[in-house]
Design a protein around this motif. Structure first.
Motif, PDB file in Angstrom:
ATOM      1  N   VAL A  66       1.420   2.344 -11.572  1.00 59.47           N
ATOM      2  CA  VAL A  66       2.003   2.505 -12.258  1.00 59.47           C
ATOM      3  C   VAL A  66       0.377   3.460 -13.040  1.00 59.47           C
ATOM      4  CG1 VAL A  66       0.699   1.140 -14.492  1.00 59.47           C
ATOM      5  CG2 VAL A  66       3.104   2.136 -14.443  1.00 59.47           C
ATOM      6  N   CYS A  67       1.064   5.027 -13.820  1.00 59.60           N
ATOM      7  CA  CYS A  67       0.541   6.224 -13.941  1.00 59.60           C
ATOM      8  C   CYS A  67      -0.795   5.721 -15.552  1.00 59.60           C
ATOM      9  CB  CYS A  67       0.984   7.065 -15.187  1.00 59.60           C
ATOM     10  SG  CYS A  67       0.329   8.187 -16.218  1.00 59.60           S
ATOM     11  N   GLY A  68      -1.766   6.036 -14.603  1.00 57.43           N
ATOM     12  CA  GLY A  68      -2.961   5.818 -15.241  1.00 57.43           C
ATOM     13  C   GLY A  68      -2.611   6.336 -16.840  1.00 57.43           C
ATOM     14  N   ASP A 114       1.041  -0.685   0.175  1.00 58.30           N
ATOM     15  CA  ASP A 114      -0.311  -0.409  -0.177  1.00 58.30           C
ATOM     16  C   ASP A 114       0.829   1.724  -0.095  1.00 58.30           C
ATOM     17  OD1 ASP A 114      -1.967  -1.376   0.102  1.00 58.30           O
ATOM     18  OD2 ASP A 114      -2.364  -1.229   2.516  1.00 58.30           O
ATOM     19  N   LYS A 115       0.273   2.315  -0.566  1.00 59.37           N
ATOM     20  CA  LYS A 115       1.102   3.394  -0.638  1.00 59.37           C
ATOM     21  C   LYS A 115       1.219   3.981   1.337  1.00 59.37           C
ATOM     22  CE  LYS A 115      -0.215   5.049  -4.943  1.00 59.37           C
ATOM     23  NZ  LYS A 115       0.160   6.903  -5.858  1.00 59.37           N
ATOM     24  N   SER A 116       2.231   4.690   1.399  1.00 60.39           N
ATOM     25  CA  SER A 116       2.355   5.755   2.432  1.00 60.39           C
ATOM     26  C   SER A 116       0.610   6.931   2.743  1.00 60.39           C
ATOM     27  CB  SER A 116       3.946   6.251   2.589  1.00 60.39           C
ATOM     28  OG  SER A 116       3.787   7.470   2.174  1.00 60.39           O
ATOM     29  N   HIS A 147      -8.998  -1.139  -1.923  1.00 64.48           N
ATOM     30  CA  HIS A 147      -9.749  -0.135  -2.529  1.00 64.48           C
ATOM     31  C   HIS A 147      -9.014   0.793  -3.670  1.00 64.48           C
ATOM     32  CE1 HIS A 147     -11.268   0.116   1.416  1.00 64.48           C
ATOM     33  NE2 HIS A 147     -12.291   0.854   1.121  1.00 64.48           N
ATOM     34  N   HIS A 148      -8.333   0.984  -4.599  1.00 66.41           N
ATOM     35  CA  HIS A 148      -7.386   1.021  -5.512  1.00 66.41           C
ATOM     36  C   HIS A 148      -7.815   0.792  -6.487  1.00 66.41           C
ATOM     37  CE1 HIS A 148      -4.798   1.426  -8.691  1.00 66.41           C
ATOM     38  NE2 HIS A 148      -4.893   3.091  -8.268  1.00 66.41           N
ATOM     39  N   ILE A 149      -8.162  -0.862  -6.683  1.00 66.22           N
ATOM     40  CA  ILE A 149      -7.968  -1.341  -7.314  1.00 66.22           C
ATOM     41  C   ILE A 149      -9.816  -0.738  -8.321  1.00 66.22           C
ATOM     42  CG2 ILE A 149      -9.439  -4.161  -6.976  1.00 66.22           C
ATOM     43  CD1 ILE A 149      -6.562  -4.818  -8.073  1.00 66.22           C
ATOM     44  N   GLY A 167     -12.435   1.861 -13.156  1.00 61.79           N
ATOM     45  CA  GLY A 167     -13.546   3.062 -13.342  1.00 61.79           C
ATOM     46  C   GLY A 167     -12.663   3.631 -14.281  1.00 61.79           C
ATOM     47  N   TYR A 168     -11.550   3.755 -14.124  1.00 65.04           N
ATOM     48  CA  TYR A 168     -11.166   5.100 -15.283  1.00 65.04           C
ATOM     49  C   TYR A 168     -10.390   4.163 -16.785  1.00 65.04           C
ATOM     50  CZ  TYR A 168      -6.296   5.745 -13.494  1.00 65.04           C
ATOM     51  OH  TYR A 168      -5.104   5.120 -13.216  1.00 65.04           O
ATOM     52  N   ALA A 169      -9.903   2.578 -16.094  1.00 63.74           N
ATOM     53  CA  ALA A 169      -8.865   2.308 -17.100  1.00 63.74           C
ATOM     54  C   ALA A 169      -9.203   2.114 -18.428  1.00 63.74           C
ATOM     55  CB  ALA A 169      -8.585   1.491 -16.024  1.00 63.74           C
ATOM     56  N   TYR A 172       1.971  10.012   2.873  1.00 57.29           N
ATOM     57  CA  TYR A 172       2.730  11.007   2.120  1.00 57.29           C
ATOM     58  C   TYR A 172       1.515  11.900   0.924  1.00 57.29           C
ATOM     59  CZ  TYR A 172       4.635  13.626  -1.695  1.00 57.29           C
ATOM     60  OH  TYR A 172       4.662  14.542  -2.578  1.00 57.29           O
ATOM     61  N   TYR A 173       0.837  10.519   0.045  1.00 56.24           N
ATOM     62  CA  TYR A 173      -0.072  10.374  -1.055  1.00 56.24           C
ATOM     63  C   TYR A 173      -1.699  12.258  -0.648  1.00 56.24           C
ATOM     64  CZ  TYR A 173       2.465   7.750  -3.617  1.00 56.24           C
ATOM     65  OH  TYR A 173       3.506   7.707  -4.936  1.00 56.24           O
ATOM     66  N   LYS A 174      -1.788  11.482   0.755  1.00 51.83           N
ATOM     67  CA  LYS A 174      -2.967  12.249   1.449  1.00 51.83           C
ATOM     68  C   LYS A 174      -2.454  13.541   1.167  1.00 51.83           C
ATOM     69  CE  LYS A 174      -5.938   8.779   2.334  1.00 51.83           C
ATOM     70  NZ  LYS A 174      -6.616   8.410   1.662  1.00 51.83           N
TER      71      LYS A 174
HETATM   72  C1  HEM Z   1       4.677  13.277 -19.084  1.00 53.73           C
HETATM   73  C2  HEM Z   1       3.795  12.687 -17.951  1.00 53.73           C
HETATM   74  C3  HEM Z   1       3.496  11.500 -16.844  1.00 53.73           C
HETATM   75  C4  HEM Z   1       4.612  11.150 -15.928  1.00 53.73           C
HETATM   76  C5  HEM Z   1       5.748  11.832 -16.290  1.00 53.73           C
HETATM   77  C6  HEM Z   1       3.751  11.336 -15.041  1.00 53.73           C
HETATM   78  C7  HEM Z   1       3.877  10.536 -14.179  1.00 53.73           C
HETATM   79  C8  HEM Z   1       3.297   9.563 -12.779  1.00 53.73           C
HETATM   80  C9  HEM Z   1       4.077   8.524 -11.898  1.00 53.73           C
HETATM   81  C10 HEM Z   1       5.019   8.641 -11.748  1.00 53.73           C
HETATM   82  C11 HEM Z   1       2.932   7.973 -11.270  1.00 53.73           C
HETATM   83  C12 HEM Z   1       2.608   7.573 -10.493  1.00 53.73           C
HETATM   84  C13 HEM Z   1       2.496   7.783  -8.592  1.00 53.73           C
HETATM   85  C14 HEM Z   1       2.635   6.891  -7.987  1.00 53.73           C
HETATM   86  O1  HEM Z   1       3.141   5.150  -8.032  1.00 53.73           O
HETATM   87  O2  HEM Z   1       2.303   7.455  -6.656  1.00 53.73           O
HETATM   88  C15 HEM Z   1       1.375   8.800 -11.981  1.00 53.73           C
HETATM   89  C16 HEM Z   1      -0.002   8.473 -11.358  1.00 53.73           C
HETATM   90  C17 HEM Z   1      -1.093   8.724 -13.030  1.00 53.73           C
HETATM   91  N1  HEM Z   1      -0.563   9.246 -13.347  1.00 53.73           N
HETATM   92 FE1  HEM Z   1       0.526   9.911 -14.487  1.00 53.73          FE
HETATM   93  N2  HEM Z   1       2.526  10.970 -15.556  1.00 53.73           N
HETATM   94  C18 HEM Z   1       1.862  12.160 -16.859  1.00 53.73           C
HETATM   95  C19 HEM Z   1       0.845  11.844 -17.477  1.00 53.73           C
HETATM   96  C20 HEM Z   1      -0.342  11.976 -17.320  1.00 53.73           C
HETATM   97  C21 HEM Z   1      -1.711  11.914 -17.269  1.00 53.73           C
HETATM   98  C22 HEM Z   1      -1.794  12.470 -19.352  1.00 53.73           C
HETATM   99  C23 HEM Z   1      -2.452  11.522 -16.921  1.00 53.73           C
HETATM  100  C24 HEM Z   1      -4.230  11.852 -17.532  1.00 53.73           C
HETATM  101  C25 HEM Z   1      -5.009  12.791 -18.469  1.00 53.73           C
HETATM  102  C26 HEM Z   1      -1.884  11.330 -16.078  1.00 53.73           C
HETATM  103  C27 HEM Z   1      -2.757  10.177 -14.943  1.00 53.73           C
HETATM  104  C28 HEM Z   1      -2.232   9.474 -14.099  1.00 53.73           C
HETATM  105  C29 HEM Z   1      -2.779   9.022 -13.027  1.00 53.73           C
HETATM  106  C30 HEM Z   1      -4.357   8.563 -12.701  1.00 53.73           C
HETATM  107  C31 HEM Z   1      -2.595   8.468 -12.011  1.00 53.73           C
HETATM  108  C32 HEM Z   1      -2.629   7.601 -10.854  1.00 53.73           C
HETATM  109  C33 HEM Z   1      -2.628   5.866 -11.086  1.00 53.73           C
HETATM  110  C34 HEM Z   1      -3.248   5.007 -10.503  1.00 53.73           C
HETATM  111  O3  HEM Z   1      -3.048   5.321  -9.084  1.00 53.73           O
HETATM  112  O4  HEM Z   1      -3.827   4.362 -10.446  1.00 53.73           O
HETATM  113  N3  HEM Z   1      -0.586  11.056 -16.033  1.00 53.73           N
HETATM  114  N4  HEM Z   1       1.837   9.632 -13.299  1.00 53.73           N
END
Ligand code: HEM
Length: 516
Positions: free
Chosen positions: A458-460, A102-104, A126-128, A133-135, A106-108
């Motif tokens: 990983v970034c959604g 789980d995340k720490s 909860h995250h899943i 929903g958005y994936a 800090y994210y809050k």
């Molecule tokens: C170069 C552009 C981007 C970078 C470098 C980036 C980087 C990241 C990173 C490192 C995380 C993970 C954070 C973690 O593990 O705590 C993250 C999560 C996320 N990012 Fe990005 N991001 C980028 C663009 C975007 C875009 C364009 C969107 C949507 C419009 C987006 C939506 C999200 C979302 C929704 C999460 C949360 C994922 C989850 O926990 O389900 N990101 N991003």
């Protein structure tokens, strides 16, 4: 009487100070010598309290400080009484992908509207539910459907740069943030905001300003006690109030889209279509068979994506173009490749074409390696057991060190991307390293890349980001050469970090000269 009262309060004060000092001393001795983490290498002052690390957080150089620690102490370092950082590929997999810690908390600090979105939902279960929903919105095939909106917004940017015609510099962070706000808004809500157009006409777009203000508001809120927050926000300065209200401005914008779209859906005006904005998916999404996703969760989720998608992408683009302003050799190679597939400067090729351009791909990879927009520690918490059978006594082993439950563990892209055993001359910007290497070297480099995070969190929006980076770079290099005015230099562009990176000068002014 007065004398006695003074004497008593003086004694009370001394009592409190000596009790606090004794407590601190005992805690320090425990943290240094008796804690289960005592054997882990690291500076002694970091083991005693979090103050030292927080000092570097305030100096906006946490990433570089952690990197220096890896160089001094090796791949696993204790950076706080209960915080461990590592730079190791197999531990990275274990923590983020296999065990899905789980995340720490800090994210809050990144909550939107005082509510969770996917990024701030700490626990995996909860995250899943949120992620499901958005994936579907961000699958490559679905993102590709929104290319007309992306191309249209990018052409707006090209028109703006054409009008400036190299006569003045352009502040890239702001321009590309407006571009990304337009793109995220159109793909999320099917709504044309026209942020770039407003910016070109010197008309403020409140949503883009609010997105820019949001992190500053977060820092301010974490410093000001909650009881004083309302007072602080009442200071009689319009700009100040606008910053305090950034959360509200975004929430109001998204709420308006929610009510609009629901009304259209109820009126049967939105039919069955393959191209569905994210909001429509969320409005139809159920947490369980009898529970629709509540509005306040939808609003926070959408706000989270606006924030996560805009700054990260605009920071990346700004640093990429800054690099091109210093490296005409790289710019020429990109132009040669893009010229082959793009004859009309306003007809941006389909992503299926752009993603097959080897040099463009290598440039973006190298850009994401060196100028990762979010290169910071991605903190996770060791659970009470990592045993697959649920046994509660299995202690997590990190590279030979047994970590008790509650320990915060993390790695950072900044260091994974600068491991000199994987990336030779890691500080050199070299797209060719991705093209002129053996298959094994390529696989090893790929495994170390984590610009979008890694594992289940990983970034959604990474597929959207990957498309937009290609669209923006192809569009710009097709039409322009890039230069930097004297005020944009190594010093002004020095990387600072506060979860995301930004230039020391907080701006990136570049000159876009039309190609002959
Ligand atoms: C170069 C552009 C981007 C970078 C470098 C980036 C980087 C990241 C990173 C490192 C995380 C993970 C954070 C973690 O593990 O705590 C993250 C999560 C996320 N990012 Fe990005 N991001 C980028 C663009 C975007 C875009 C364009 C969107 C949507 C419009 C987006 C939506 C999200 C979302 C929704 C999460 C949360 C994922 C989850 O926990 O389900 N990101 N991003």
């Amino acid at each position: 009487m007065v004398f006695t009262a003074l004497f008593c309060s003086h004694n009370l004060f001394l009592g409190i100070v000596s009790a606090a000092s004794t407590y601190f001393l005992i805690r320090s001795i425990y943290n240094l010598f008796l804690s289960p983490l005592s054997a882990i290498p690291g500076p002694w002052y970091a083991a005693v309290s979090d103050v030292w690390l927080n000092f570097h957080v305030i100096r906006l150089r946490q990433c570089k400080t952690i990197q220096e620690l890896f160089e001094a102490y090796g791949p696993v370092v204790r950076v706080g009484p209960t915080k461990i950082v590592f730079r190791d590929i197999s531990t990275m997999r274990t923590v983020y992908s296999v065990h899905k810690f789980d995340k720490s908390t800090y994210y809050k600090s990144l909550l939107t509207n005082d509510n969770d979105h996917a990024m701030t939902t700490l626990d995996h279960a909860h995250h899943i539910i949120r992620r499901r929903g958005y994936a579907p919105h961000y699958t490559p095939a679905n993102v590709a459907q929104f290319q007309p909106e992306m191309h249209e917004s990018m052409c707006e940017v090209l028109n703006v740069l054409d009008n400036i015609a190299g006569k003045a510099s352009t502040e890239c962070l702001t321009l590309f943030r407006h571009l990304m706000v337009d793109v995220v808004v159109s793909s999320s809500y099917g709504y044309r905001l026209g942020a770039v157009t407003k910016w070109a006409m010197d008309v403020e777009d409140p949503l883009s300003t609010a997105i820019n203000d949001f992190p500053k508001r977060g820092i301010l809120r974490s410093i000001v006690p909650s009881w004083a927050w309302k007072l602080v926000c009442r200071l009689p300065d319009a700009r100040w109030r606008q910053m305090c209200d950034s959360d509200k401005i975004m929430a109001e914008f998204v709420s308006a889209r929610v009510y609009e779209m629901r009304a259209q859906m109820n009126a049967g005006k939105i039919g069955e279509s393959e191209k569905i904005p994210m909001l429509q998916r969320l409005l139809q999404y159920r947490y369980s068979s009898n529970e629709l996703m509540p509005d306040h969760d939808i609003i926070s989720e959408c706000m989270g994506h606006l924030i996560a998608g805009s700054d990260t992408s605009s920071i990346s683009l700004s640093y990429f173009f800054w690099e091109l302003s210093r490296r005409p050799d790289i710019l020429k190679k990109l132009q040669a490749e893009v010229d082959e597939v793009m004859t009309d400067s306003r007809a941006i090729p389909d992503i299926s074409v752009l993603q097959e351009l080897p040099y463009l791909n290598a440039f973006i990879k190298e850009g994401l390696r060196v100028y990762t927009a979010a290169p910071s520690l991605l903190e996770r918490v060791v659970p009470s057991s990592t045993a697959k059978n649920g046994a509660r006594d299995e202690i997590f082993d990190l590279m030979g060190y047994a970590l008790p439950p509650g320990t915060v563990v993390s790695t950072q892209a900044w260091s994974m991307h600068r491991d000199s055993t994987v990336f030779s001359s890691p500080d050199t910007f070299l797209p060719e390293r991705w093209l002129e290497c053996s298959e094994d070297e390529l696989a090893n480099m790929n495994q170390h890349m984590m610009p979008f995070g890694t594992g289940t969190r990983v970034c959604g929006g990474q597929n959207l980001a990957q498309v937009m980076l290609r669209v923006a770079i192809a569009g710009v290099v097709k039409s322009f050469n890039i230069g930097a005015p004297a005020e944009t230099n190594e010093r002004s562009m020095e990387i600072k970090d506060s979860f995301v990176i930004f230039p020391a000068a907080m701006e990136c002014k570049l000159i876009f000269l039309p190609r002959q």
